[in-house]
Design a protein around this motif. Structure first.
Motif, PDB file in Angstrom:
ATOM      1  N   VAL A   1      75.804 109.206 -95.494  1.00  0.00           N
ATOM      2  CA  VAL A   1      74.633 109.087 -96.364  1.00  0.00           C
ATOM      3  C   VAL A   1      73.553 108.252 -95.681  1.00  0.00           C
ATOM      4  CG1 VAL A   1      73.777 108.149 -98.551  1.00  0.00           C
ATOM      5  CG2 VAL A   1      75.965 109.357 -98.485  1.00  0.00           C
ATOM      6  N   LYS A   2      72.314 108.680 -95.838  1.00  0.00           N
ATOM      7  CA  LYS A   2      71.159 107.912 -95.381  1.00  0.00           C
ATOM      8  C   LYS A   2      70.230 107.706 -96.565  1.00  0.00           C
ATOM      9  CE  LYS A   2      67.403 107.894 -91.973  1.00  0.00           C
ATOM     10  NZ  LYS A   2      66.749 108.643 -90.864  1.00  0.00           N
ATOM     11  N   LEU A   3      69.764 106.472 -96.749  1.00  0.00           N
ATOM     12  CA  LEU A   3      68.922 106.132 -97.891  1.00  0.00           C
ATOM     13  C   LEU A   3      67.458 106.005 -97.469  1.00  0.00           C
ATOM     14  CD1 LEU A   3      71.177 103.388 -99.550  1.00  0.00           C
ATOM     15  CD2 LEU A   3      71.233 105.864 -99.896  1.00  0.00           C
ATOM     16  N   TRP A   4      66.584 106.191 -98.433  1.00  0.00           N
ATOM     17  CA  TRP A   4      65.157 105.994 -98.185  1.00  0.00           C
ATOM     18  C   TRP A   4      64.860 104.505 -98.042  1.00  0.00           C
ATOM     19  CZ3 TRP A   4      61.621 109.432 -96.859  1.00  0.00           C
ATOM     20  CH2 TRP A   4      61.799 110.773 -97.200  1.00  0.00           C
ATOM     21  N   GLU A   5      64.092 104.162 -97.001  1.00  0.00           N
ATOM     22  CA  GLU A   5      63.655 102.787 -96.799  1.00  0.00           C
ATOM     23  C   GLU A   5      62.193 102.646 -97.211  1.00  0.00           C
ATOM     24  OE1 GLU A   5      64.457 101.822 -92.759  1.00  0.00           O
ATOM     25  OE2 GLU A   5      66.640 101.962 -92.984  1.00  0.00           O
ATOM     26  N   ARG A   6      61.799 101.420 -97.472  1.00  0.00           N
ATOM     27  CA  ARG A   6      60.467 101.176 -98.032  1.00  0.00           C
ATOM     28  C   ARG A   6      59.349 101.650 -97.109  1.00  0.00           C
ATOM     29  NH1 ARG A   6      59.481  98.470-102.292  1.00  0.00           N
ATOM     30  NH2 ARG A   6      61.575  97.543-102.221  1.00  0.00           N
ATOM     31  N   ASN A   7      59.521 101.484 -95.811  1.00  0.00           N
ATOM     32  CA  ASN A   7      58.469 101.839 -94.858  1.00  0.00           C
ATOM     33  C   ASN A   7      58.716 103.190 -94.192  1.00  0.00           C
ATOM     34  OD1 ASN A   7      57.137  99.348 -95.301  1.00  0.00           O
ATOM     35  ND2 ASN A   7      58.516  98.333 -93.840  1.00  0.00           N
ATOM     36  N   ALA A   8      59.598 103.994 -94.766  1.00  0.00           N
ATOM     37  CA  ALA A   8      59.942 105.279 -94.158  1.00  0.00           C
ATOM     38  C   ALA A   8      58.768 106.250 -94.219  1.00  0.00           C
ATOM     39  CB  ALA A   8      61.146 105.886 -94.864  1.00  0.00           C
ATOM     40  N   GLU A   9      58.591 106.998 -93.131  1.00  0.00           N
ATOM     41  CA  GLU A   9      57.551 108.021 -93.109  1.00  0.00           C
ATOM     42  C   GLU A   9      57.934 109.151 -94.060  1.00  0.00           C
ATOM     43  OE1 GLU A   9      55.418 111.084 -89.910  1.00  0.00           O
ATOM     44  OE2 GLU A   9      56.873 109.579 -89.232  1.00  0.00           O
ATOM     45  N   GLY A  10      56.987 109.583 -94.855  1.00  0.00           N
ATOM     46  CA  GLY A  10      57.243 110.673 -95.786  1.00  0.00           C
ATOM     47  C   GLY A  10      57.919 110.250 -97.071  1.00  0.00           C
TER      48      GLY A  10
END
Length: 578
Positions: A275-284
């Motif tokens: 699993v990979k989670l969305w990070e605050r500074n993630a593109e898109g």
């Protein structure tokens, strides 16, 4: 005194052995078997023969006084007579004969005696099932004893929040359905296997299996005593629109697909390797509330005969979904469900080696976001119509390779039907425009069609739009040759095209031989190389008739490419990834 103690101890052990029949499952054991395990009797009673096959000593005991067995013990193979007394009431009754082979697990014979009158009796009238399980375990068996013919009907007892009946989740597969026609008054017992579907609802649901009497003598069905079956299915766990809901959805999907991925549910989801989670500074980042939610998930190899579980639609902010590898893929005919189409932010979708044969009609709902689609190693026989350039305007990569259910060298002598059994098959000599759905998809940058059953001659596309002067802005003056020779502009943005290990014959078309990106396709391996020792439907060896021996022709047409692609001292190309 010692002798009395031995006798007492023996009696205790013997009684302990008899009571064990109440707790153990009636399973077959090595060296001991019974000729029957279910007996149906009418109200008058009677005698039944049970043959015992045994390699050692055994004893037997009845659970009720109206049922007896003779002999009640023995050694080796024996014929036993079970005596059933006359019924004293109109109700059905049950009893068991428990057989205890020495040193082995007990086995039982269940006797169901109907009372006077006509009746349909069920051994277990109240059945509880789980919300979900793997397909092979989603069934229960019912023992039905009757002295009248009948048919099975269903009554759906639960409604959802919208007031719609939750129907058709219990059924008997046609191949497992016995004939319930009784030609005499003698009762018969049936073992019926009921299949059940997983519960997608967050509420418990119930259904009743009824047995409708069939009376050919004009009798009144109300005079038949019928025992229905009440089935209660657990509710699915409620999946909330938050991070906890994402983790529950992933765990449920893993269970329902029998995923090979091991997840420690006690750990924080951030530590789950798949699993990979969305990070605050993630593109898109799709929305601020997506931070901490699941961005990508990989379920690895699975063992299922069904489409993706409906819980996939609750992974609200999912960008990448991957599953690759299923059990006995070549035997499966799975149609992908619409649940995956609920994902509004999905960009990368890989469902490989799964056994797919069809996409849902509303698959185009993903067209506004999907950029990468991998459907390799499935059982498609055609490119689904829903997969087209008009609906999938953002799609850049399409992998449709390895759609072979079976592997054959000769299409002429194959025992399988080429159009329905082998896999993805197109004969371009017979249907020259069928491949246009893919070859005329201008925006594609990667198209992988290797290891299918594509045969015939590649289309020349004469009459299609040609390369124009404005294309020089992208490729520079190396396009002058294309303009002068009026070569069709096919797959202009293609960075990787793979056609190897198919069954092509005839000439390579000019649009391919002079494509500005040909050198990046590694053509010696991924284009020119066809099925080894392969033969097409006409029995002709498969190979292109004009494969270039070197690429001098190409560098003469595109002189600026010589320094970029030519190996020093050699005119052959190299893998652009090396």
């Amino acid at each position: 005194m010692k002798q009395l103690l031995k006798i007492a101890l023996g009696l205790v052990l013997c009684l302990g052995g008899f009571t064990a029949c109440d707790d153990d499952e009636n399973v077959a054991v090595s060296g001991f078997s019974l000729s029957k395990t279910e007996i149906a009797a009418n109200a008058e009673g009677g005698k039944e023969i049970v043959t015992i096959s045994s390699e050692g000593e055994w004893v037997a005991k009845s659970s009720e006084p109206w049922l007896s067995i003779s002999p009640a013990n023995g050694f080796g193979n024996t014929e036993c007579v079970i005596t059933i007394d006359q019924a004293l009431q109109n109700d059905a009754r049950e009893a068991e004969i428990c057989f205890m082979p020495k040193g082995q697990s007990p086995q039982t014979v269940t006797v169901t005696q109907l009372g006077y009158g006509k009746m349909i009796h069920v051994k277990e009238a109240d059945v509880k099932i789980k919300a979900s399980d793997v397909l092979e375990k989603r069934y229960f068996e019912a023992i039905i004893t009757a002295n009248v013919s009948f048919k099975i009907t269903y009554e759906w007892l639960t409604e959802n929040e919208e007031g719609a009946k939750l129907e058709d989740w219990i059924y008997v597969d046609k191949k497992n359905e016995p004939s319930f026609n009784i030609e005499s008054a003698r009762p018969q017992s049936y073992k019926v296997r009921f299949e059940w579907n997983m519960n997608p609802e967050w509420i418990e649901r119930q259904a009743r299996v009824n047995f409708q009497p069939i009376l050919e003598d004009g009798g009144n069905p109300d005079d038949v005593t019928v025992t229905p079956i009440l089935i209660t299915q657990e509710a699915s766990p409620e999946i909330t629109d938050d991070r906890a809901g994402d983790s529950l959805a992933i765990l449920t999907i893993c269970e329902r697909m029998a995923s090979g991925i091991s997840i420690n549910s006690s750990e924080n989801m951030i530590y789950w390797e798949n699993v990979k989670l969305w990070e605050r500074n993630a593109e898109g980042l799709p929305a601020p509330e997506a931070v901490g939610r699941v961005r990508a998930v990989n379920f690895g190899t699975v063992g299922t005969k069904e489409s993706l579980p409906q819980e996939v639609k609750y992974l609200k902010y999912l960008e990448t979904f991957q599953v690759y590898g299923n059990e006995n893929t070549m035997l499966l005919n799975i149609e992908l469900g619409s649940d995956i189409c609920e994902l509004k932010y999905l960009k990368n979708l890989q469902i490989g080696g799964y056994g797919l044969v069809a996409l849902p009609k509303d698959f185009s709902r993903l067209g506004s976001t999907l950029e990468v689609l991998d459907l390799s190693a499935n059982n498609f026989t055609r490119v689904p119509e829903v997969l087209n350039k008009n609906d999938f305007t953002k799609l850049k990569s399409l992998k449709f390779n390895g759609n072979r259910r079976w592997t054959v060298n000769s299409l002429k002598d194959s025992q399988y039907d080429k159009d329905t059994e082998l896999g993805f098959h197109i004969n371009m000599n017979e249907n020259p425009t069928e491949i246009d759905q893919l070859f005329l998809w201008e925006n594609l940058e990667e198209l992988v069609l290797s290891y299918n059953y594509l045969e015939g001659t590649l289309p020349t596309y004469e009459g299609q739009p040609e390369w124009q002067k404005e294309d020089l802005k992208q490729y520079g003056d190396t396009l002058n040759y294309l303009l002068n020779k009026r070569i069709p502009k096919i797959l202009p943005n293609m960075k990787r095209l793979s056609l190897n290990l198919n069954y092509f014959t005839g000439e390579l078309p000019k649009w391919l031989l002079y494509h500005p990106k040909l050198m990046e396709w590694f053509p010696e391996v991924l284009i020119f190389n066809q099925q080894e020792m392969g033969y097409d439907s006409q029995g002709a060896p498969v190979k292109f008739s004009n494969v270039p021996t070197n690429f001098e022709y190409y560098f003469e047409a595109f002189p600026l490419y010589r320094n970029k692609y030519e190996v020093e001292g050699d005119e052959e190309i190299t893998d652009p990834e090396e």
